[in-house]
Design a protein around this motif. Structure first.
Motif, PDB file in Angstrom:
ATOM      1  N   VAL A 441      87.116  19.892 108.829  1.00 55.60           N
ATOM      2  CA  VAL A 441      86.061  21.009 108.488  1.00 55.60           C
ATOM      3  C   VAL A 441      85.951  21.001 106.937  1.00 55.60           C
ATOM      4  N   LYS A 442      87.149  20.952 106.188  1.00 54.33           N
ATOM      5  CA  LYS A 442      87.119  21.270 104.894  1.00 54.33           C
ATOM      6  C   LYS A 442      86.189  19.896 104.281  1.00 54.33           C
ATOM      7  N   GLU A 443      86.454  18.752 104.723  1.00 55.27           N
ATOM      8  CA  GLU A 443      85.605  17.670 104.022  1.00 55.27           C
ATOM      9  C   GLU A 443      84.074  17.874 104.581  1.00 55.27           C
ATOM     10  N   CYS A 444      83.745  18.163 105.829  1.00 59.29           N
ATOM     11  CA  CYS A 444      82.391  18.297 106.154  1.00 59.29           C
ATOM     12  C   CYS A 444      81.784  19.578 105.372  1.00 59.29           C
ATOM     13  N   THR A 445      82.396  20.511 105.140  1.00 56.75           N
ATOM     14  CA  THR A 445      81.999  21.567 104.449  1.00 56.75           C
ATOM     15  C   THR A 445      81.419  21.100 103.003  1.00 56.75           C
ATOM     16  N   GLU A 446      82.250  20.502 102.337  1.00 51.70           N
ATOM     17  CA  GLU A 446      82.165  20.060 101.045  1.00 51.70           C
ATOM     18  C   GLU A 446      80.882  18.861 100.888  1.00 51.70           C
ATOM     19  N   SER A 447      80.736  18.158 102.046  1.00 50.64           N
ATOM     20  CA  SER A 447      79.949  17.270 102.067  1.00 50.64           C
ATOM     21  C   SER A 447      78.600  17.688 102.715  1.00 50.64           C
ATOM     22  N   LYS A 448      78.701  19.261 103.085  1.00 50.12           N
ATOM     23  CA  LYS A 448      77.335  19.892 103.526  1.00 50.12           C
ATOM     24  C   LYS A 448      76.956  19.119 104.742  1.00 50.12           C
ATOM     25  N   ILE A 449      77.828  18.663 105.796  1.00 51.15           N
ATOM     26  CA  ILE A 449      77.379  17.993 107.075  1.00 51.15           C
ATOM     27  C   ILE A 449      77.048  19.134 108.119  1.00 51.15           C
ATOM     28  N   ILE A 450      78.117  20.189 108.361  1.00 53.14           N
ATOM     29  CA  ILE A 450      77.922  21.029 109.313  1.00 53.14           C
ATOM     30  C   ILE A 450      77.307  22.202 109.063  1.00 53.14           C
ATOM     31  N   SER A 451      76.523  22.968 109.893  1.00 54.30           N
ATOM     32  CA  SER A 451      75.824  24.114 109.704  1.00 54.30           C
ATOM     33  C   SER A 451      76.801  25.206 110.049  1.00 54.30           C
ATOM     34  N   SER A 452      77.494  25.123 110.944  1.00 52.54           N
ATOM     35  CA  SER A 452      78.623  26.394 111.343  1.00 52.54           C
ATOM     36  C   SER A 452      79.647  25.762 111.856  1.00 52.54           C
ATOM     37  N   VAL A 453      80.511  26.817 112.177  1.00 50.76           N
ATOM     38  CA  VAL A 453      81.950  26.338 112.781  1.00 50.76           C
ATOM     39  C   VAL A 453      82.656  27.659 113.309  1.00 50.76           C
ATOM     40  N   LEU A 454      83.164  27.271 114.401  1.00 50.63           N
ATOM     41  CA  LEU A 454      84.103  28.405 115.002  1.00 50.63           C
ATOM     42  C   LEU A 454      85.349  27.744 115.858  1.00 50.63           C
ATOM     43  N   MET A 455      86.211  28.277 115.959  1.00 54.72           N
ATOM     44  CA  MET A 455      87.337  27.872 116.462  1.00 54.72           C
ATOM     45  C   MET A 455      87.207  28.424 117.967  1.00 54.72           C
ATOM     46  N   ILE A 456      87.681  27.387 118.797  1.00 57.69           N
ATOM     47  CA  ILE A 456      87.656  27.801 120.486  1.00 57.69           C
ATOM     48  C   ILE A 456      89.171  28.165 120.770  1.00 57.69           C
ATOM     49  N   GLY A 457      89.323  29.519 120.984  1.00 62.29           N
ATOM     50  CA  GLY A 457      90.552  29.881 121.196  1.00 62.29           C
ATOM     51  C   GLY A 457      90.537  31.126 122.497  1.00 62.29           C
ATOM     52  N   ARG A 458      91.224  32.067 122.406  1.00 60.82           N
ATOM     53  CA  ARG A 458      91.212  33.073 123.429  1.00 60.82           C
ATOM     54  C   ARG A 458      89.804  33.400 124.002  1.00 60.82           C
ATOM     55  N   GLY A 459      89.530  33.098 125.194  1.00 59.26           N
ATOM     56  CA  GLY A 459      88.469  33.215 125.845  1.00 59.26           C
ATOM     57  C   GLY A 459      87.653  32.209 126.148  1.00 59.26           C
ATOM     58  N   GLY A 460      88.328  30.930 125.672  1.00 57.49           N
ATOM     59  CA  GLY A 460      87.630  29.499 125.936  1.00 57.49           C
ATOM     60  C   GLY A 460      86.290  29.371 125.378  1.00 57.49           C
ATOM     61  N   LEU A 461      85.540  28.384 125.794  1.00 54.96           N
ATOM     62  CA  LEU A 461      84.183  28.024 124.965  1.00 54.96           C
ATOM     63  C   LEU A 461      83.146  29.028 125.359  1.00 54.96           C
ATOM     64  N   ILE A 462      83.148  29.867 126.370  1.00 55.71           N
ATOM     65  CA  ILE A 462      82.072  30.788 126.465  1.00 55.71           C
ATOM     66  C   ILE A 462      82.389  31.819 125.260  1.00 55.71           C
ATOM     67  N   THR A 463      83.536  32.203 125.115  1.00 58.69           N
ATOM     68  CA  THR A 463      83.537  33.294 123.901  1.00 58.69           C
ATOM     69  C   THR A 463      83.116  32.783 122.681  1.00 58.69           C
TER      70      THR A 463
END
Length: 546
Positions: A441-463
């Motif tokens: 995520v750090k390298e993708c952020t520095e390279s401006k490759i990804i637009s958004s990011v979110l951890m999948i944790g409590r509650g799963g993918l739907i959350t």
């Protein structure tokens, strides 16, 4: 006592005298009082973090409010903030090195006083006389002699004590130990006249590392090295077998007899209740030097086991970093059914090891005996400068999962909705995958490759999808996985993050994830329609559409 006498005889190389047995009793590793065993194992030592050449952050976690007053008085934490949790308080402040006082007994003479007092009277005393003392220590459910021994070992300070055994070996429910420099002695005594309970002189410091007791019972000279050995042995010894980890079952899924038609709504309500119970709090300091936040993260869904605690600690750290926060320190509250604190040392070590993996120092902690096993982590962190959004940014962006998307329902929030609260014991922990998530995520952020990011944790993918769609955009998700749809949607994976990016960046993402040996799976696309669909079935309808 017989065990302790044999223990002393082996340690000293001779039969201990009656006076030695009384003097060394506070270091008995076979202490019968369970609470004292835990207290001796976990001394209160705060953490200092450098901000710049002139300032540092003071962090301390206490179960006792009087210790907070003690810190504020002795360390001049006039602008300190207290994060109150149900087990105590975490103190935060920005201070300077000149506010710290250190004992220099080899070059300076000090007077030593003790004061039995109620908690209220002790707090009053701190306000009145703290500026005249170079060291103040809290005496709580122990004797003045025990507290003095531990202070002398911690500060490498010798002393000549002349107080009576009756005064030294009486247990104080609350009290204070003062060490006052010679030139402040008269000012200290004058200030004490106004107190409800006046401190009593018990001796002076000496320039050599020996603590001597000289009273009606005779003269005993104890090298500080002997006290230190006794203290170390007290921490090492004691305890029996380590509590057994829960046995991991083969089947990790759960059986649901009656499906709720409004399961997602029930799930989100449960998660909201959990978040409301432990809200994030922010603290600002003078001159806008920095803003700190404290996250309280309880052990939910995972078992109180080595793998459960390791996964909980690591995933909490990764979640914070992916959200754009740098953890500066970690503290925790741990309650255990263990008979002795040595029994849970492997669990404490796994927390320390997990924090060390990300170079996070650990402040003092609250480790207490109890009738249940529970753990709550407290992270003190600051926001990074470049933080990616956590919501969908543009219609048509691809949605990918980084890491291992395989989740489990056992111990999940989904299972809790159905009243199935048995915790999950992971068979192993994906330490490498969790660490790689942060790097990717750090390298993708520095390279401006990804637009958004979110951890999948409590509650799963739907959350994660619900949070990402909070600004009007939706998602079309497709899955050809062999596992049941409920596991894909509601299962909680060990190490997975959801990112969005443009189609032109997919190759770059694959290259970066390959460099870190991390899996990347495309699961759908961002849509202008605000609803969430899975395999063309609407799973979550936007409020605007209802």
């Amino acid at each position: 006592m017989k065990d302790f006498t044999s223990y002393l005889e082996k340690l000293l190389g001779r039969m201990p005298s009656d006076l030695e047995q009384e003097v060394f009793a506070c270091f008995d590793p076979f202490e019968r009082d369970r609470e004292k065993r835990f207290l001796h194992f976990n001394p209160s030592r705060p953490l200092y973090l450098n901000i710049d050449d002139e300032h540092y952050i003071y962090i301390s976690n206490h179960t006792n409010r009087l210790r907070c007053y003690l810190d504020m008085a002795t360390r001049h934490l006039d602008t300190s903030s207290c994060y109150m949790h149900e087990h105590g308080a975490i103190m935060l402040d920005v201070t300077t090195p000149e506010n710290e006082k250190y004992l220099r007994s080899r070059h300076t003479n000090y007077h030593i006083y003790v004061q039995p007092a109620t908690a209220h009277a002790a707090a009053q005393s701190l306000t009145a006389v703290s500026k005249f003392a170079d060291h103040i220590s809290l005496i709580r459910d122990e004797t003045p002699w025990e507290r003095l021994c531990r202070v002398c070992v911690d500060t490498n300070t010798g002393g000549h004590i002349t107080a009576s055994s009756k005064r030294l070996f009486k247990v104080y429910e609350n009290g204070l130990l003062y060490i006052v420099e010679d030139y402040q002695h008269l000012h200290f005594k004058e200030a004490c006249k106004e107190l409800d309970s006046v401190p009593v002189f018990i001796g002076k410091t000496v320039s050599f590392p020996i603590l001597s007791l000289d009273n009606e019972k005779g003269l005993l000279e104890i090298p500080l090295s002997t006290l230190k050995s006794l203290q170390q042995e007290q921490i090492k010894k004691g305890g029996g077998k380590h509590p057994l980890d829960p046995i991991t079952e083969d089947g990790e899924t759960i059986d649901i007899n009656d499906e709720y038609t409004d399961i997602t709504e029930r799930l989100f309500n449960l998660l909201q209740e959990e978040n409301n119970e432990y809200p994030v709090k922010y603290y600002s300091f003078e001159n806008d030097m920095l803003e700190l936040k404290i996250d309280a993260i309880p052990l939910n869904g995972l078992s109180f086991s080595l793998n459960g605690i390791e996964l909980h600690t690591l995933s909490s750290i990764v979640n914070l970093q992916i959200r754009g926060y740098k953890p500066l320190a970690l503290s925790y509250y741990l309650e255990s059914t263990a008979d002795s604190p040595q029994d849970i040392e492997p669990y404490l070590s796994i927390i320390k090891k997990s924090a060390k993996l990300f170079n996070i120092p650990i402040a003092n902690n609250c480790i207490v005996p109890g009738d249940t096993n529970r753990l709550k982590l407290f992270f003190i962190s600051k926001q990074e400068k470049d933080v990616l959004p956590h919501t969908f940014q543009q219609d048509g962006d691809f949605i990918c999962i980084l890491g291992d998307p395989s989740g489990v329902l056992k111990g999940s929030a989904y299972a809790s909705v159905y009243g199935k609260t048995e915790p999950y014991t992971p068979p192993g922990v994906m330490t490498g995958t969790l660490a790689a998530l942060v790097d990717v995520v750090k390298e993708c952020t520095e390279s401006k490759i990804i637009s958004s990011v979110l951890m999948i944790g409590r509650g799963g993918l739907i959350t994660a999808l619900k949070k990402a769609s909070s600004e009007g955009l939706g998602a079309s998700i497709y899955s050809e996985r062999k596992e049941p749809t409920e596991v894909f949607i509601y299962g909680e994976p060990q190490a997975a993050a959801m990112v969005t990016l443009k189609e032109s960046h997919l190759i770059n993402l694959a290259r970066i994830t390959s460099n870190f040996n991390l899996t990347s799976t495309t699961i759908g696309r961002v849509t202008e329609n605000p609803n969430i669909t899975v395999n063309n079935e609407i799973l979550l309808i936007s409020k605007d559409e209802k």
